[in-house]
Design a protein around this motif. Sequence first.
Motif, PDB file in Angstrom:
ATOM      1  N   ASN A   1     -17.079  33.202 -40.373  1.00 22.06           N
ATOM      2  CA  ASN A   1     -16.264  33.802 -41.924  1.00 22.06           C
ATOM      3  C   ASN A   1     -17.263  33.717 -42.978  1.00 22.06           C
ATOM      4  O   ASN A   1     -17.627  32.699 -43.520  1.00 22.06           O
TER       5      ASN A   1
ATOM      6  N   TYR B   1     -13.535  26.159 -41.935  1.00 21.61           N
ATOM      7  CA  TYR B   1     -13.855  24.969 -42.658  1.00 21.61           C
ATOM      8  C   TYR B   1     -13.022  23.688 -42.110  1.00 21.61           C
ATOM      9  O   TYR B   1     -13.083  22.612 -42.600  1.00 21.61           O
TER      10      TYR B   1
ATOM     11  N   ASP C   1     -10.230  32.446 -38.640  1.00 23.42           N
ATOM     12  CA  ASP C   1      -9.859  31.346 -39.556  1.00 23.42           C
ATOM     13  C   ASP C   1     -10.110  30.029 -39.410  1.00 23.42           C
ATOM     14  O   ASP C   1     -10.609  29.640 -38.353  1.00 23.42           O
ATOM     15  N   ASN C   2     -10.169  29.176 -40.518  1.00 23.59           N
ATOM     16  CA  ASN C   2     -10.135  27.724 -40.241  1.00 23.59           C
ATOM     17  C   ASN C   2     -11.414  27.317 -39.846  1.00 23.59           C
ATOM     18  O   ASN C   2     -11.606  26.129 -39.333  1.00 23.59           O
TER      19      ASN C   2
ATOM     20  N   TYR D   1      -0.374  29.224 -36.983  1.00 25.88           N
ATOM     21  CA  TYR D   1      -1.380  28.648 -36.225  1.00 25.88           C
ATOM     22  C   TYR D   1      -0.834  27.585 -34.991  1.00 25.88           C
ATOM     23  O   TYR D   1       0.213  26.840 -35.331  1.00 25.88           O
TER      24      TYR D   1
ATOM     25  N   TYR E   1      -4.012  36.048 -49.443  1.00 26.26           N
ATOM     26  CA  TYR E   1      -2.829  36.226 -50.380  1.00 26.26           C
ATOM     27  C   TYR E   1      -2.787  37.272 -51.703  1.00 26.26           C
ATOM     28  O   TYR E   1      -2.706  37.169 -52.570  1.00 26.26           O
TER      29      TYR E   1
ATOM     30  N   ASP F   1      -6.493  31.832 -51.696  1.00 26.72           N
ATOM     31  CA  ASP F   1      -7.098  32.463 -50.629  1.00 26.72           C
ATOM     32  C   ASP F   1      -7.109  33.909 -50.622  1.00 26.72           C
ATOM     33  O   ASP F   1      -5.894  34.389 -50.757  1.00 26.72           O
TER      34      ASP F   1
ATOM     35  N   PHE G   1       3.848  35.240 -45.783  1.00 24.48           N
ATOM     36  CA  PHE G   1       3.107  35.305 -47.077  1.00 24.48           C
ATOM     37  C   PHE G   1       3.090  36.951 -47.488  1.00 24.48           C
ATOM     38  O   PHE G   1       3.228  37.952 -46.751  1.00 24.48           O
TER      39      PHE G   1
ATOM     40  N   ASP H   1     -16.002  31.914 -46.207  1.00 21.54           N
ATOM     41  CA  ASP H   1     -15.580  30.694 -46.181  1.00 21.54           C
ATOM     42  C   ASP H   1     -17.182  29.855 -46.011  1.00 21.54           C
ATOM     43  O   ASP H   1     -17.107  28.801 -46.030  1.00 21.54           O
TER      44      ASP H   1
HETATM   45  C1  LIG Z   1      -1.962  30.829 -43.834  1.00 18.34           C
HETATM   46  N1  LIG Z   1      -2.260  32.403 -43.858  1.00 18.34           N
HETATM   47  C2  LIG Z   1      -2.773  32.731 -42.473  1.00 18.34           C
HETATM   48  C3  LIG Z   1      -1.408  33.211 -44.415  1.00 18.34           C
HETATM   49  C4  LIG Z   1      -3.596  32.598 -44.546  1.00 18.34           C
HETATM   50  C5  LIG Z   1      -4.548  31.507 -44.223  1.00 18.34           C
HETATM   51  C6  LIG Z   1      -5.939  31.988 -44.979  1.00 18.34           C
HETATM   52  C7  LIG Z   1      -7.043  31.880 -44.105  1.00 18.34           C
HETATM   53  C8  LIG Z   1      -8.504  31.746 -44.561  1.00 18.34           C
HETATM   54  N2  LIG Z   1      -8.699  33.096 -45.275  1.00 18.34           N
HETATM   55  C9  LIG Z   1      -9.271  31.567 -43.300  1.00 18.34           C
HETATM   56  O1  LIG Z   1     -10.109  32.595 -43.060  1.00 18.34           O
HETATM   57  O2  LIG Z   1      -9.094  30.621 -42.848  1.00 18.34           O
END
Ligand SMILES: C[N+](C)(C)CCCC[C@H](N)C(=O)O
Length: 463
Positions: free
Chosen positions: A366, A279, A276-277, A435, A266, A263, A255, A369
């Motif tokens: 997070n 959610y 991350d994740n 992941y 990006y 998100d 990316f 999120d």
């Molecule tokens: C897939 N990649 C790693 C590029 C981005 C994922 C975004 C993750 C999101 N901000 C979070 O905190 O879960």
Amino acid sequence: MRPYRHLATKLCAGSHGASIVVCRHNANRGAIPRHGSDLRPRVCMSSLVAVNTSRRLHTESIHSNKGSLSHFEIRTDGTHPAIFSSPSQGNSAALEAIPPIWLRDNCQCSSCVHQDTKQRNFDTFELPPNLSFQKVEEAQNGYQVQWSDGHESFYEKDWLARAGLKETSAIQQGRAPNPVLWNTDYLAKEGAPSVQYDAVMDPTSEEGVREWVTAIRNFGFCYVEGAPVDPGKTQELLERIAFIRETHYGGFYDFTADLASKDTAYTSIALPAHNDNTYFSDPSGLQMFHLLSHTEGEGGASLLVDGFSAAKELKETDPEAYKILSEVPVQFHASGNEGISIQPYQAFPVFLLDPVDKELIQVRWNESDRAALQIHPAGSQKWYNAAKKFDTLLKSAKYEYWEQLKPGRPLIFDNWRIMHGRSAFTGKRRICGGYITRDDYISRFKMLYYGPEHVLKNIHVGA
Ligand SMILES: C[N+](C)(C)CCCC[C@H](N)C(=O)O
Ligand SMILES: O=C(O)CCC(=O)C(=O)O
């Protein structure tokens, strides 16, 4: 350093019956992994000194493997129930009757356990309701039991001695054998853990992968030195641990700051320390970043924080705040992409504690999120106060480890423990990675560190 003590197990078999006594004398429980004593779990509580993947001095345990005293007796004399357990050594009066079905349910014979799939191969609930011992005989390493329904079982002494343990087995959860809770002082003194790409990718051995996943388990992160600056090779590297998890971002990711997915990852803005994740009901266990290139610009330094290390300090300095963050359920969400709004099946606290021994299992943090606090707003100030204290620790120089990622040096980290972030940047910056699901990571770690035989023998232990 308290040595690992062996269990005391003995049988007093009489002509009219037998009783199996299993006592556990405060032994430091921890499995001796198949690689011999140099990797024996250390449970000394000395202060954090220095550990790296090649040298091991002293480590601070985040999981105190207190031994537990359990006392099993199997009696077949008269009408007494067949099996007892006592929390106190040898005090028969304190013995608690245990239903024979519990022992029978754990029969590991070749007809009760499918030898290929290791799954239970009989219907526990079709056993006769008055099941009892017919005969108990001692063998060298265990006990031969004939049941009243004619079935024969064999119970290894080693298994019986561990079967009554109260704390969750360190092996079942694949807990870090030599955890190192780090901060920036530690890393400045000892450097960051790393392994060699060629060793990890060696097709003739899994030794390199074992060292890699063991370093990740103990430190929470690890670099790989000498990797090709190539997405395909990076994917192969990551897949040496386990298959890559597919998400709404895709699988293996490559990316840049183009909002290809809605998100902030990006984009080129700064991202504070986060997991991350959050959610997902089951946030990914591992996350890899391999910087492929950064041209025509600057910034984009990576941030890592040891969430377990910061949480430990909060627990010691403000136990009430730690308690609030381990109790108040919080909702999270990912709703930026068309037609998608992901939230976990329930709200989770920031600190997820093991329900058996209350050890910290996961940090879910997070601020981008986070969604609703699942408490009445009138009572929310206590959560904000506690979260502010944790946030202050995370943003302190003591815990903020900044590193500029380099092409050829992929970083992988435990997303249930380590928060990551980045500084803002300009120019074209490209990162690839992926992941891996928590359970697949832990399975791989356990099987490499302890070996299949030891892992499979420890599935049916722990009360
Ligand atoms: C897939 N990649 C790693 C590029 C981005 C994922 C975004 C993750 C999101 N901000 C979070 O905190 O879960
Ligand atoms: O771009 C980075 O260095 C990190 C991005 C990030 O935090 C993520 O993708 O989860």
